[in-house]
Design a protein around this motif. Structure first.
Motif, short mmCIF file in Angstrom:
data_model
loop_
_atom_site.label_atom_id
_atom_site.label_comp_id
_atom_site.label_asym_id
_atom_site.label_seq_id
_atom_site.Cartn_x
_atom_site.Cartn_y
_atom_site.Cartn_z
N LEU A 1 50.82 50.12 94.33
CA LEU A 1 51.27 50.98 93.23
C LEU A 1 52.02 52.20 93.75
O LEU A 1 53.02 52.63 93.16
CB LEU A 1 50.08 51.42 92.38
N GLU A 2 51.55 52.76 94.86
CA GLU A 2 52.22 53.92 95.43
C GLU A 2 53.60 53.55 95.96
O GLU A 2 54.58 54.26 95.72
CB GLU A 2 51.38 54.52 96.56
N PHE B 1 42.31 55.75 88.27
CA PHE B 1 42.99 56.33 87.11
C PHE B 1 43.25 55.22 86.10
O PHE B 1 43.25 54.04 86.44
CB PHE B 1 44.30 57.01 87.52
N LEU B 2 43.45 55.63 84.86
CA LEU B 2 43.74 54.67 83.80
C LEU B 2 45.22 54.71 83.46
O LEU B 2 45.82 55.77 83.37
CB LEU B 2 42.91 54.99 82.55
N HIS B 3 45.79 53.52 83.29
CA HIS B 3 47.18 53.38 82.85
C HIS B 3 47.14 52.46 81.64
O HIS B 3 47.24 51.24 81.76
CB HIS B 3 48.03 52.80 83.97
N GLY B 4 46.95 53.05 80.45
CA GLY B 4 46.71 52.23 79.27
C GLY B 4 45.39 51.50 79.46
O GLY B 4 44.38 52.10 79.81
N MET C 1 43.15 49.62 84.96
CA MET C 1 42.51 50.51 85.92
C MET C 1 43.30 50.46 87.22
O MET C 1 43.53 49.38 87.77
CB MET C 1 41.06 50.09 86.17
N GLY C 2 43.74 51.61 87.69
CA GLY C 2 44.48 51.66 88.93
C GLY C 2 43.72 52.43 89.99
O GLY C 2 42.85 53.25 89.69
N TYR C 3 44.05 52.14 91.24
CA TYR C 3 43.41 52.83 92.37
C TYR C 3 44.46 53.62 93.14
O TYR C 3 45.63 53.24 93.18
CB TYR C 3 42.72 51.83 93.29
N ASN D 1 39.20 45.16 99.64
CA ASN D 1 40.60 44.99 100.03
C ASN D 1 41.53 45.06 98.82
O ASN D 1 42.62 45.63 98.90
CB ASN D 1 40.78 43.64 100.74
N ALA D 2 41.08 44.50 97.69
CA ALA D 2 41.90 44.55 96.47
C ALA D 2 42.12 45.99 96.02
O ALA D 2 43.21 46.34 95.57
CB ALA D 2 41.24 43.73 95.36
N HIS D 3 41.09 46.83 96.14
CA HIS D 3 41.23 48.24 95.76
C HIS D 3 42.24 48.94 96.66
O HIS D 3 43.12 49.68 96.19
CB HIS D 3 39.88 48.94 95.84
N LEU D 4 42.11 48.73 97.96
CA LEU D 4 43.04 49.34 98.91
C LEU D 4 44.46 48.81 98.71
O LEU D 4 45.44 49.57 98.76
CB LEU D 4 42.58 49.07 100.35
N ASN D 5 44.56 47.52 98.46
CA ASN D 5 45.88 46.90 98.27
C ASN D 5 46.53 47.38 96.99
O ASN D 5 47.74 47.61 96.94
CB ASN D 5 45.74 45.38 98.28
N ASN D 6 45.73 47.51 95.93
CA ASN D 6 46.25 48.00 94.66
C ASN D 6 46.80 49.41 94.83
O ASN D 6 47.90 49.72 94.36
CB ASN D 6 45.13 47.98 93.61
#
Length: 324
Positions: free
Chosen positions: A125-126, A54-57, A60-62, A116-121
């Motif tokens: 964030l959650e 998803f986009l937050h401004g 890019m967030g996962y 790992n960065a995607h999973l960690n992000n």
């Protein structure tokens, strides 16, 4: 074809290592970027992460849409509530069980640090958003759910193994929560004291106390700090304008233009009662002029925005007429 055989060979070798070495795992992903999945495949079980972005401004967030836990079956396949992993013609397939069954090829993760960065992000964030909602329920004047990206960017271990990162993130967010709650308690007590004593407090005590509310409104955790007024600050300033209007202008005079802006914006443009009291204040002519100029500007802004929008529409219509 050679590439597929190479991938299949690598997967088979790694699966063989898993079967022989306790505690090792194979990190896989679906080969197509759409409907992307990560798979942590182990000897007796597996975790399947269904990802989304998803986009937050500009950021890019996962997010992890779903986590399915699979158990290894007697035939070597893995089965869970929503997904299965099977071996077919020397390749591993992830099968998503739904109204329309879908098979997706699994390949070795090409960039484990990025995965790992995607999973960690997604996890960070959650968890940060959960923390924000919990704190905001207890302290309605605080809300920093948007600040989760800033705190994420401040981390220097984004690419570590996702299991290790979760332990780190849980501890970090706990420390953040404790720090934020402590700060919100302090601000709440101070705000309530000032409002309750606003008609009797002397100016010096008021000025010094209000300065303590000019803090970071988004994240009081010290790793991410940006000075700006808290909602507590704005609420107290409003009460000052209402009950001690002369003090309002004295406070504005003692602050920089940036903080004057925050003070001015504590007063609503349609608050006739407070604005009338402020107009009656004697002296402080220069700051009064700046304040009411700001009020007029804020009142005009919606009309200016509409005007620009209409001008753009007219421009597009004229351009269309000229072209066609």
């Amino acid at each position: 074809m050679n590439y597929i055989l190479l991938i299949a060979t690598v997967l088979l070798v790694q699966l063989n290592v898993i079967a022989q070495t306790s505690g090792k795992n194979v990190f896989l992903e679906t080969s197509k970027r759409s409907n992307h999945y990560y798979v942590d495949l182990r000897e007796t079980d597996a975790l399947v992460f269904e990802m989304e972005t998803f986009l937050h401004g500009p950021e890019m967030g996962y997010a992890i849409r779903n986590i399915d836990t699979l158990t290894r079956q007697s035939d070597g396949a893995y089965a869970g509530r929503k997904t299965k992993i099977i071996k077919k013609k020397d390749a591993l397939l992830l099968i998503r069980e739904s109204k329309k069954k879908k098979e997706m090829a699994l390949v070795d993760v090409a960039d484990s640090a990025s995965a790992n960065a995607h999973l960690n992000n997604a996890y960070y964030l959650e968890r940060y958003l959960e923390m924000s909602k919990e704190i905001n329920n207890a302290f309605p004047l605080w809300n920093a759910s948007w600040d989760r990206f800033s705190t994420w960017q401040s981390l220097n271990n984004k690419e570590i193994n996702y299991r290790a990162f979760r332990a780190f993130a849980d501890e970090r967010i706990k420390l953040m929560k404790d720090s934020i709650v402590e700060e919100q308690n302090r601000c709440t007590v101070l705000m309530n004291y000032l409002i309750q004593n606003i008609t009797t407090i002397n100016y010096t005590a008021l000025r010094d106390s209000v300065a303590k509310l000019l803090v970071n409104d988004s994240s009081t955790y010290k790793l991410v700090y940006q000075l700006k007024p808290s909602a507590y600050f704005r609420k107290v300033i409003y009460q000052v304008a209402k009950e001690q209007p002369e003090f309002f202008f004295r406070l504005a005079e003692e602050h920089t233009s940036k903080n004057q802006h925050y003070i001015f914006n504590s007063i609503g443009i349609q608050d006739k009662e407070v604005l009338a009291k402020l107009k009656l204040v004697e002296d402080h002519d220069k700051i009064k002029k700046s304040f009411f100029k700001d009020i007029k500007y804020r009142r005009r802004m919606p009309f200016v925005a509409v005007g620009f929008a209409l001008a753009e529409c007219v421009g597009l219509v004229l351009l269309f007429v000229v072209i066609f």
